[in-house]
Design an enzyme around this catalytic site. Structure first.
Site, PDB file in Angstrom:
ATOM      1  N   CYS A  14       0.882  -1.174   0.000  1.00 30.20           N
ATOM      2  CA  CYS A  14       0.000   0.000   0.000  1.00 30.20           C
ATOM      3  C   CYS A  14       0.916   1.220   0.000  1.00 30.20           C
ATOM      4  O   CYS A  14       2.043   1.149  -0.474  1.00 30.20           O
ATOM      5  CB  CYS A  14      -0.979  -0.018   1.179  1.00 30.20           C
ATOM      6  SG  CYS A  14      -0.208   0.178   2.796  1.00 30.20           S
ATOM      7  N   ARG A  15       0.480   2.344   0.538  1.00 27.81           N
ATOM      8  CA  ARG A  15       1.317   3.547   0.519  1.00 27.81           C
ATOM      9  C   ARG A  15       2.493   3.427   1.479  1.00 27.81           C
ATOM     10  O   ARG A  15       3.629   3.675   1.125  1.00 27.81           O
ATOM     11  CB  ARG A  15       0.477   4.778   0.858  1.00 27.81           C
ATOM     12  CG  ARG A  15       1.249   6.080   0.791  1.00 27.81           C
ATOM     13  CD  ARG A  15       0.306   7.272   0.921  1.00 27.81           C
ATOM     14  NE  ARG A  15       1.048   8.509   0.812  1.00 27.81           N
ATOM     15  CZ  ARG A  15       1.504   9.193   1.866  1.00 27.81           C
ATOM     16  NH1 ARG A  15       1.287   8.753   3.093  1.00 27.81           N
ATOM     17  NH2 ARG A  15       2.172  10.310   1.689  1.00 27.81           N
TER      18      ARG A  15
END
Length: 109
Positions: free
Chosen positions: A61-62
């Site tokens: 993810c980020r």
């Protein structure tokens, strides 16, 4: 929870990106499968069709929070899954390629 560092991944590794659509569109790892965390349970079948039967799923993810949750879910389902330490921020910082939704150079938002 199992994790893997960016430096331990190769182009052959299966990567699952669980960020939301606008994050994906701005920039992602080329070749990754995109299933947003908010839609993950409903779209789980897409992962089982695309993931290698004998390989692990590297979840990104980020920064690593959402992917950690999805990784725990996958491990509970009996899937060999690991969380990518540092997420797409670490991916970009390591100089790994990031492309936008049109295949041009992208950015992590």
């Amino acid at each position: 929870m199992p994790t893997v560092g960016i430096g331990d991944l190769t182009d052959e590794n299966f990567l699952l990106d669980v960020r939301e659509d606008e994050e994906w569109d701005a920039g992602h790892a080329e070749g990754a499968l995109h299933i947003p965390m908010s839609e993950f349970v409903a779209r789980y079948g897409e992962l089982t069709e695309a993931a290698p039967q004998d390989g692990r799923v590297n979840v990104i993810c980020r920064s690593g929070g959402r992917s950690a949750q999805v990784t725990m879910y996958l491990v509970q389902q009996g899937i060999d899954a690991v969380n990518v330490d540092g997420g797409m921020q670490a991916w970009e910082a390591a100089g790994r390629p990031v492309v936008d939704d049109k295949g041009r150079p992208g950015a992590v938002v």
